[in-house]
Design a protein around this motif. Sequence first.
Motif, PDB file in Angstrom:
ATOM      1  N   GLN A  80       0.824  -1.205   0.000  1.00 32.04           N
ATOM      2  CA  GLN A  80       0.000   0.000   0.000  1.00 32.04           C
ATOM      3  C   GLN A  80       0.858   1.255   0.000  1.00 32.04           C
ATOM      4  OE1 GLN A  80      -2.638  -0.795   3.297  1.00 32.04           O
ATOM      5  NE2 GLN A  80      -4.181  -1.666   1.922  1.00 32.04           N
ATOM      6  N   ALA A 131       0.539   0.160  -4.774  1.00 31.14           N
ATOM      7  CA  ALA A 131       0.133  -0.958  -5.633  1.00 31.14           C
ATOM      8  C   ALA A 131      -1.359  -0.957  -5.939  1.00 31.14           C
ATOM      9  CB  ALA A 131       0.545  -2.284  -4.999  1.00 31.14           C
ATOM     10  N   GLU A 132      -2.174  -0.390  -5.045  1.00 29.17           N
ATOM     11  CA  GLU A 132      -3.625  -0.373  -5.287  1.00 29.17           C
ATOM     12  C   GLU A 132      -4.022   0.689  -6.312  1.00 29.17           C
ATOM     13  OE1 GLU A 132      -3.050   2.765  -2.224  1.00 29.17           O
ATOM     14  OE2 GLU A 132      -2.217   0.778  -2.521  1.00 29.17           O
ATOM     15  N   ARG A 133      -3.090   1.551  -6.693  1.00 28.05           N
ATOM     16  CA  ARG A 133      -3.376   2.600  -7.684  1.00 28.05           C
ATOM     17  C   ARG A 133      -2.800   2.271  -9.062  1.00 28.05           C
ATOM     18  NH1 ARG A 133      -1.474   5.307  -3.269  1.00 28.05           N
ATOM     19  NH2 ARG A 133       0.435   5.887  -4.356  1.00 28.05           N
ATOM     20  N   GLU A 180      -2.776   0.174 -12.420  1.00 26.61           N
ATOM     21  CA  GLU A 180      -3.648  -0.691 -13.223  1.00 26.61           C
ATOM     22  C   GLU A 180      -2.900  -1.947 -13.656  1.00 26.61           C
ATOM     23  OE1 GLU A 180      -5.872   1.118 -16.395  1.00 26.61           O
ATOM     24  OE2 GLU A 180      -6.025   2.989 -15.273  1.00 26.61           O
ATOM     25  N   THR A 229      -6.270  -4.090 -10.263  1.00 28.10           N
ATOM     26  CA  THR A 229      -5.088  -3.356  -9.821  1.00 28.10           C
ATOM     27  C   THR A 229      -3.924  -4.320  -9.593  1.00 28.10           C
ATOM     28  OG1 THR A 229      -5.564  -3.582  -7.459  1.00 28.10           O
ATOM     29  CG2 THR A 229      -6.557  -1.677  -8.617  1.00 28.10           C
ATOM     30  N   LEU A 257      -2.244  -4.505  -6.888  1.00 29.63           N
ATOM     31  CA  LEU A 257      -2.417  -5.060  -5.545  1.00 29.63           C
ATOM     32  C   LEU A 257      -3.318  -6.293  -5.584  1.00 29.63           C
ATOM     33  CD1 LEU A 257      -1.843  -4.858  -2.508  1.00 29.63           C
ATOM     34  CD2 LEU A 257      -3.861  -3.399  -2.326  1.00 29.63           C
ATOM     35  N   ALA A 258      -4.419  -6.205  -6.306  1.00 27.23           N
ATOM     36  CA  ALA A 258      -5.315  -7.358  -6.417  1.00 27.23           C
ATOM     37  C   ALA A 258      -4.607  -8.529  -7.098  1.00 27.23           C
ATOM     38  CB  ALA A 258      -6.574  -6.971  -7.191  1.00 27.23           C
ATOM     39  N   HIS A 259      -3.897  -8.258  -8.176  1.00 29.04           N
ATOM     40  CA  HIS A 259      -3.168  -9.311  -8.879  1.00 29.04           C
ATOM     41  C   HIS A 259      -2.161  -9.997  -7.958  1.00 29.04           C
ATOM     42  CE1 HIS A 259      -0.669 -11.387 -11.814  1.00 29.04           C
ATOM     43  NE2 HIS A 259       0.359 -10.650 -11.438  1.00 29.04           N
TER      44      HIS A 259
END
Length: 176
Positions: free
Chosen positions: A3, A7-9, A11, A16, A18-20
């Motif tokens: 964070q 990473a959450e910003r 694409e 994102t 972060l999700a990956h």
Amino acid sequence: MLQAAGAERIEHPGGTLLAHLGWVSALLSSWSARPALVSAGLCHAFYGTDGFPVALLDLGRRAELAEAIGTEAEAIVYFYASCDRKSSYRGLIDDTGLCTGLFTDRFTGDRTRPSPEACRDFAELTAANELDIAAVSPQMRALHGAHLLALFTRWRPLLSERAWAHCRSVLDRADH
């Protein structure tokens, strides 16, 4: 750290970065990977990769990541991130399935023969990364699915049974 690095910003196919990263780590966990490899999956893009050049952390700060996830996991992250894919993927294993090929570090240009464990970790992490993208992006699967299936078929001796089964389920689809 993810964070703090934003990473959450960033694409990434399917959402994102972060999700990956979370999905790759979860996939490795579902394959019963050891904890260091699961942690490496969560952080595999910290130094950028040959296919995703966005780095979350400068290489000069490797000690910080090692402190956060452990030295073994950080070494896996570095090895993964350092891969010069063009020169390393094809020759990673020989025709008998042994990890005897040369691996090129894209940061230093060094060419080494990785240990069998390093090859297995690299193959599992590569599979988890690419399969997550292929699963969430029909376009990426259509463009790269056949190539990835050929690569992972060649790397089959390095992959766990669960990783191989997942490769087949994602890449044996008729839409690529």
